[in-house]
Design a protein around this motif. Structure first.
Motif, PDB file in Angstrom:
ATOM      1  N   THR A  43      25.285  63.723  40.226  1.00  0.00           N
ATOM      2  CA  THR A  43      26.271  64.382  39.427  1.00  0.00           C
ATOM      3  C   THR A  43      27.471  62.939  40.002  1.00  0.00           C
ATOM      4  O   THR A  43      28.163  62.396  39.089  1.00  0.00           O
ATOM      5  N   TYR A  44      27.260  62.377  41.149  1.00  0.00           N
ATOM      6  CA  TYR A  44      28.466  60.840  41.436  1.00  0.00           C
ATOM      7  C   TYR A  44      27.544  60.096  40.761  1.00  0.00           C
ATOM      8  O   TYR A  44      28.646  58.989  39.777  1.00  0.00           O
ATOM      9  N   LYS A  45      26.483  59.896  40.568  1.00  0.00           N
ATOM     10  CA  LYS A  45      25.951  58.428  40.611  1.00  0.00           C
ATOM     11  C   LYS A  45      26.168  58.719  39.231  1.00  0.00           C
ATOM     12  O   LYS A  45      26.324  57.866  38.199  1.00  0.00           O
ATOM     13  N   TYR A  46      26.187  59.787  37.941  1.00  0.00           N
ATOM     14  CA  TYR A  46      25.777  59.723  36.975  1.00  0.00           C
ATOM     15  C   TYR A  46      27.765  60.526  36.044  1.00  0.00           C
ATOM     16  O   TYR A  46      27.246  60.779  34.836  1.00  0.00           O
ATOM     17  N   SER A  47      28.614  60.638  36.971  1.00  0.00           N
ATOM     18  CA  SER A  47      29.615  60.829  36.832  1.00  0.00           C
ATOM     19  C   SER A  47      30.422  60.411  35.209  1.00  0.00           C
ATOM     20  O   SER A  47      30.934  61.176  34.812  1.00  0.00           O
ATOM     21  N   TYR A  48      29.980  59.161  35.300  1.00  0.00           N
ATOM     22  CA  TYR A  48      30.697  58.037  34.335  1.00  0.00           C
ATOM     23  C   TYR A  48      30.751  59.332  33.023  1.00  0.00           C
ATOM     24  O   TYR A  48      31.302  58.570  31.951  1.00  0.00           O
ATOM     25  N   PHE A  49      29.907  60.216  32.574  1.00  0.00           N
ATOM     26  CA  PHE A  49      29.147  60.411  31.631  1.00  0.00           C
ATOM     27  C   PHE A  49      30.115  61.140  31.065  1.00  0.00           C
ATOM     28  O   PHE A  49      30.798  61.592  29.881  1.00  0.00           O
ATOM     29  N   LEU A  50      30.959  62.463  31.749  1.00  0.00           N
ATOM     30  CA  LEU A  50      31.645  63.301  32.022  1.00  0.00           C
ATOM     31  C   LEU A  50      33.026  62.473  31.532  1.00  0.00           C
ATOM     32  O   LEU A  50      33.677  63.525  31.545  1.00  0.00           O
ATOM     33  N   ASN A  51      32.996  61.057  32.500  1.00  0.00           N
ATOM     34  CA  ASN A  51      34.410  60.521  32.217  1.00  0.00           C
ATOM     35  C   ASN A  51      35.396  61.309  31.512  1.00  0.00           C
ATOM     36  O   ASN A  51      36.780  61.279  31.084  1.00  0.00           O
ATOM     37  N   PRO A  52      35.147  60.060  29.996  1.00  0.00           N
ATOM     38  CA  PRO A  52      36.035  60.532  28.571  1.00  0.00           C
ATOM     39  C   PRO A  52      35.933  62.509  28.617  1.00  0.00           C
ATOM     40  O   PRO A  52      37.727  62.526  28.292  1.00  0.00           O
ATOM     41  N   PHE A  53      35.415  63.127  28.972  1.00  0.00           N
ATOM     42  CA  PHE A  53      35.603  64.593  29.042  1.00  0.00           C
ATOM     43  C   PHE A  53      37.349  65.378  30.065  1.00  0.00           C
ATOM     44  O   PHE A  53      38.114  65.394  29.729  1.00  0.00           O
ATOM     45  N   VAL A  54      36.244  64.413  31.037  1.00  0.00           N
ATOM     46  CA  VAL A  54      37.535  64.597  31.922  1.00  0.00           C
ATOM     47  C   VAL A  54      38.281  64.272  31.791  1.00  0.00           C
ATOM     48  O   VAL A  54      39.872  64.763  32.018  1.00  0.00           O
ATOM     49  N   THR A  55      38.630  62.993  31.513  1.00  0.00           N
ATOM     50  CA  THR A  55      40.427  62.164  31.070  1.00  0.00           C
ATOM     51  C   THR A  55      41.065  62.943  29.691  1.00  0.00           C
ATOM     52  O   THR A  55      42.684  63.220  29.920  1.00  0.00           O
ATOM     53  N   ARG A  56      40.300  63.668  29.247  1.00  0.00           N
ATOM     54  CA  ARG A  56      40.699  64.257  28.158  1.00  0.00           C
ATOM     55  C   ARG A  56      41.237  65.771  28.958  1.00  0.00           C
ATOM     56  O   ARG A  56      42.869  66.475  28.028  1.00  0.00           O
ATOM     57  N   LEU A  57      40.326  66.156  29.756  1.00  0.00           N
ATOM     58  CA  LEU A  57      40.998  67.703  30.127  1.00  0.00           C
ATOM     59  C   LEU A  57      42.295  67.432  31.147  1.00  0.00           C
ATOM     60  O   LEU A  57      43.667  68.516  30.858  1.00  0.00           O
ATOM     61  N   ILE A  58      42.427  66.484  31.643  1.00  0.00           N
ATOM     62  CA  ILE A  58      43.024  66.562  32.551  1.00  0.00           C
ATOM     63  C   ILE A  58      45.150  66.008  31.871  1.00  0.00           C
ATOM     64  O   ILE A  58      45.663  66.606  32.232  1.00  0.00           O
ATOM     65  N   ILE A 117      45.430  66.844  28.495  1.00  0.00           N
ATOM     66  CA  ILE A 117      46.058  67.830  27.946  1.00  0.00           C
ATOM     67  C   ILE A 117      46.851  69.168  29.131  1.00  0.00           C
ATOM     68  O   ILE A 117      47.446  69.716  28.927  1.00  0.00           O
ATOM     69  N   TYR A 118      46.139  69.203  30.125  1.00  0.00           N
ATOM     70  CA  TYR A 118      47.419  69.897  31.403  1.00  0.00           C
ATOM     71  C   TYR A 118      47.853  69.533  32.040  1.00  0.00           C
ATOM     72  O   TYR A 118      49.057  69.875  31.395  1.00  0.00           O
ATOM     73  N   ASP A 119      48.331  67.777  31.960  1.00  0.00           N
ATOM     74  CA  ASP A 119      49.510  67.399  32.175  1.00  0.00           C
ATOM     75  C   ASP A 119      51.116  67.666  30.854  1.00  0.00           C
ATOM     76  O   ASP A 119      51.873  67.643  30.979  1.00  0.00           O
ATOM     77  N   PHE A 120      50.136  67.577  29.404  1.00  0.00           N
ATOM     78  CA  PHE A 120      50.596  68.329  28.856  1.00  0.00           C
ATOM     79  C   PHE A 120      51.499  69.304  29.025  1.00  0.00           C
ATOM     80  O   PHE A 120      52.652  69.479  28.218  1.00  0.00           O
ATOM     81  N   LEU A 121      50.904  70.645  28.207  1.00  0.00           N
ATOM     82  CA  LEU A 121      50.582  71.618  28.686  1.00  0.00           C
ATOM     83  C   LEU A 121      51.590  71.837  29.623  1.00  0.00           C
ATOM     84  O   LEU A 121      53.400  72.655  29.291  1.00  0.00           O
ATOM     85  N   ILE A 122      51.928  71.120  31.298  1.00  0.00           N
ATOM     86  CA  ILE A 122      52.992  71.100  32.422  1.00  0.00           C
ATOM     87  C   ILE A 122      54.393  71.281  31.691  1.00  0.00           C
ATOM     88  O   ILE A 122      55.232  71.431  32.079  1.00  0.00           O
ATOM     89  N   ARG A 123      54.242  69.153  31.555  1.00  0.00           N
ATOM     90  CA  ARG A 123      55.273  68.545  31.198  1.00  0.00           C
ATOM     91  C   ARG A 123      55.749  69.848  29.631  1.00  0.00           C
ATOM     92  O   ARG A 123      57.509  70.182  29.960  1.00  0.00           O
ATOM     93  N   ARG A 124      55.203  70.464  28.612  1.00  0.00           N
ATOM     94  CA  ARG A 124      56.492  71.201  27.981  1.00  0.00           C
ATOM     95  C   ARG A 124      56.527  72.044  28.780  1.00  0.00           C
ATOM     96  O   ARG A 124      57.274  72.326  28.084  1.00  0.00           O
TER      97      ARG A 124
END
Length: 194
Positions: A159-174, A176-183
């Motif tokens: 998972t660590y070695k291939y985590s870059y595949f998930l990076n765009p999804f995780v960045t987007r998720l974070i 969205i979460y930050d936006f909702l918290i700020r709102r």
């Protein structure tokens, strides 16, 4: 040899109420402590810790899936099924190898260790203690726990070695979460001013 090691470790159970209570606590609650740790990392941590919490959660799920696939091709009866063993905790007579509790805890711990050494070291100790407690209470053989640790390490490194595949999804998720918290924070602030 597996059973002899089991007898040696499980043979220590039932002699000290405090130790037994501690092992029962570890075997039953450690996995919730890992879940709570990931939740706190997500809520209180910076972006890097949020990312680590997400990857650790994914690693835990993937490791448990690996366990399930292993049980489809190899079945090991639990010690209390194969031998006359008095357990400290009742459990279903399902597959003994590998230990789901140990796998889940260690997979999360190793993934966190790969990203944050200090926190990860503490989590690895707790994960190993979880595995040891599963033997202590009579639910698993030592090789079940050892197999779980191997599954956890392999899954964490893959998972660590291939985590870059998930990076765009995780960045987007974070984001969205930050936006909702700020709102929500802005909304709370405006209601207080009114």
């Amino acid at each position: 040899m597996n059973y002899k090691l089991f007898e040696m470790i499980h043979g220590m159970a039932g002699h000290n109420h405090l130790l037994d209570s501690f092992m029962l606590f570890c075997t039953s609650n450690a996995i919730y402590m890992f879940g709570l740790a990931l939740l706190l990392m997500w809520i209180l941590g910076n972006e890097e810790y949020k990312r680590s919490a997400f990857y650790a959660g994914i690693t835990g799920v993937m490791a448990l899936l690996m366990n399930y696939l292993i049980t489809l091709v190899y079945y090991e009866p639990r010690p209390f099924v194969a031998h006359h063993v008095h357990t400290l905790l009742s459990h279903a007579a399902d597959a003994s190898f590998p230990s789901d509790h140990t796998t889940g805890a260690c997979a999360i711990a190793f993934m966190i260790w790969l990203r944050h050494r200090k926190v990860g070291t503490f989590m690895i100790i707790l994960g190993l203690l979880t595995g040891f407690s599963r033997i202590w209470v009579g639910l698993h053989y030592p090789f079940d726990v050892l197999g779980s640790i191997v599954v956890a390490i392999i899954t964490a490194f893959v998972t660590y070695k291939y985590s870059y595949f998930l990076n765009p999804f995780v960045t987007r998720l974070i984001s969205i979460y930050d936006f909702l918290i700020r709102r929500k924070a802005k909304s709370s602030k405006s209601s207080v001013i009114k």
